[in-house]
Design a protein around this motif. Structure first.
Motif, mmCIF file in Angstrom:
data_model
loop_
_atom_site.group_PDB
_atom_site.id
_atom_site.type_symbol
_atom_site.label_atom_id
_atom_site.label_comp_id
_atom_site.label_asym_id
_atom_site.label_seq_id
_atom_site.Cartn_x
_atom_site.Cartn_y
_atom_site.Cartn_z
ATOM 1 N N ARG A 45 8.801 32.562 43.368
ATOM 2 C CA ARG A 45 7.466 33.067 43.723
ATOM 3 C C ARG A 45 6.481 32.424 42.745
ATOM 4 O O ARG A 45 6.523 32.704 41.547
ATOM 5 C CB ARG A 45 7.430 34.589 43.619
ATOM 6 C CG ARG A 45 6.088 35.212 44.019
ATOM 7 C CD ARG A 45 6.133 36.717 43.870
ATOM 8 N NE ARG A 45 7.091 37.316 44.779
ATOM 9 C CZ ARG A 45 6.793 37.687 46.022
ATOM 10 N NH1 ARG A 45 5.570 37.527 46.493
ATOM 11 N NH2 ARG A 45 7.727 38.226 46.782
ATOM 12 N N TYR A 95 9.961 27.355 52.769
ATOM 13 C CA TYR A 95 8.852 27.908 51.970
ATOM 14 C C TYR A 95 7.800 28.528 52.874
ATOM 15 O O TYR A 95 7.752 28.288 54.075
ATOM 16 C CB TYR A 95 8.244 26.843 51.054
ATOM 17 C CG TYR A 95 7.387 25.796 51.724
ATOM 18 C CD1 TYR A 95 5.998 25.950 51.821
ATOM 19 C CD2 TYR A 95 7.950 24.628 52.244
ATOM 20 C CE1 TYR A 95 5.213 24.983 52.416
ATOM 21 C CE2 TYR A 95 7.164 23.656 52.835
ATOM 22 C CZ TYR A 95 5.798 23.839 52.918
ATOM 23 O OH TYR A 95 5.025 22.878 53.513
ATOM 24 N N LEU A 103 6.041 30.920 48.215
ATOM 25 C CA LEU A 103 7.425 31.386 48.162
ATOM 26 C C LEU A 103 8.324 30.235 48.574
ATOM 27 O O LEU A 103 8.130 29.650 49.650
ATOM 28 C CB LEU A 103 7.634 32.573 49.112
ATOM 29 C CG LEU A 103 6.733 33.791 48.910
ATOM 30 C CD1 LEU A 103 7.080 34.864 49.936
ATOM 31 C CD2 LEU A 103 6.879 34.335 47.508
ATOM 32 N N LEU A 127 14.980 32.516 45.126
ATOM 33 C CA LEU A 127 13.618 32.502 45.640
ATOM 34 C C LEU A 127 12.664 32.342 44.470
ATOM 35 O O LEU A 127 12.709 33.117 43.505
ATOM 36 C CB LEU A 127 13.310 33.800 46.383
ATOM 37 C CG LEU A 127 11.901 33.894 46.986
ATOM 38 C CD1 LEU A 127 11.812 33.031 48.240
ATOM 39 C CD2 LEU A 127 11.554 35.346 47.321
ATOM 40 N N SER A 158 11.726 36.725 55.309
ATOM 41 C CA SER A 158 11.842 37.600 54.138
ATOM 42 C C SER A 158 12.188 39.006 54.589
ATOM 43 O O SER A 158 11.611 39.512 55.566
ATOM 44 C CB SER A 158 10.522 37.629 53.353
ATOM 45 O OG SER A 158 10.175 36.341 52.901
#
Length: 216
Positions: free
Chosen positions: A9, A53, A65, A7, A209
């Motif tokens: 960020r 995303y 993300l 992932l 998430s």
């Protein structure tokens, strides 16, 4: 051996011209995030990369993300944002039946229009759902994904209308759900996180998430 995704960020640079363009145009945002995935992935590169995303915006910052099997933030436009990469393997390894989790997901709840019998050979329009209908849609999809939802808080997100000559002529209505749940099927949940949920995945929907829920 399982190979879980990573992932990224990315804290977006609010002064960057490409960031301004991407925040206005979901088609351009999709192209930008796909730059981080490997080349030569064939006919459906997003699907092959496992790329999902979500854009998270506050009054002071925009964060992107991005989840995929492989990501290289260095391939983003220079100065686009500050990226941190997280290995998701520990999160997947921790999933077990009965685990209490917090979740967040942006979804495009929708159903296909039911046509009368004399039009059974045609496909009905995709109809966006809202309010209680959208909530029930998410509860059903969550159950299929191995989650028993205890709490859901919906937040309307600005709708997405893809742009450009190749973009589908469809407006995606988006809703963000935050809440708590219990894992009922770790295998189904793993697949839901890997593959995303619902429509609109090229335009920022479907990324689920998870985080452990705080102990009472």
């Amino acid at each position: 051996m399982n190979h879980y995704p990573v992932l990224a960020r990315i804290r977006l640079n609010p002064h960057h011209r490409a960031v301004h363009r991407d925040l206005r145009d979901a088609t351009q945002m999709h192209r930008t995030v796909m730059r981080m995935a490997p080349d030569n992935l064939g006919h459906s590169p997003r699907l092959q990369a496992g790329l999902l995303y979500r854009l998270e915006e506050t009054d002071t910052a925009s964060t992107l993300l991005v989840q995929a099997a492989q990501l290289d933030p260095a391939l983003l436009p220079a100065g686009y944002g500050h990226a941190e990469i997280k290995d998701l393997a520990p999160m997947f390894s921790a999933l077990r039946k009965g685990l209490a989790v917090r979740y967040r997901i942006v979804l495009n709840p929708a159903k296909r229009e039911r046509l009368p019998q004399d039009q059974k050979n045609k496909r009905g329009k995709i109809i966006p759902l809202s309010g209680g209908d959208a909530d029930q849609w998410w509860l059903r999809r969550a159950a299929d994904a191995g989650l028993n939802v205890h709490l859901l808080t919906p937040t309307n997100v600005a709708p997405i209308r893809p742009q450009g000559p190749q973009a589908p002529p469809m407006r995606h209505s988006l809703i963000r759900y935050d809440g708590t749940a219990t894992v009922t099927d770790p295998d189904a949940l793993t697949q839901a996180v890997l593959n995303g949920i619902g429509r609109g995945k090229p335009y920022g929907a479907g990324l689920l998430s998870l985080a452990p829920a705080a102990a009472a």
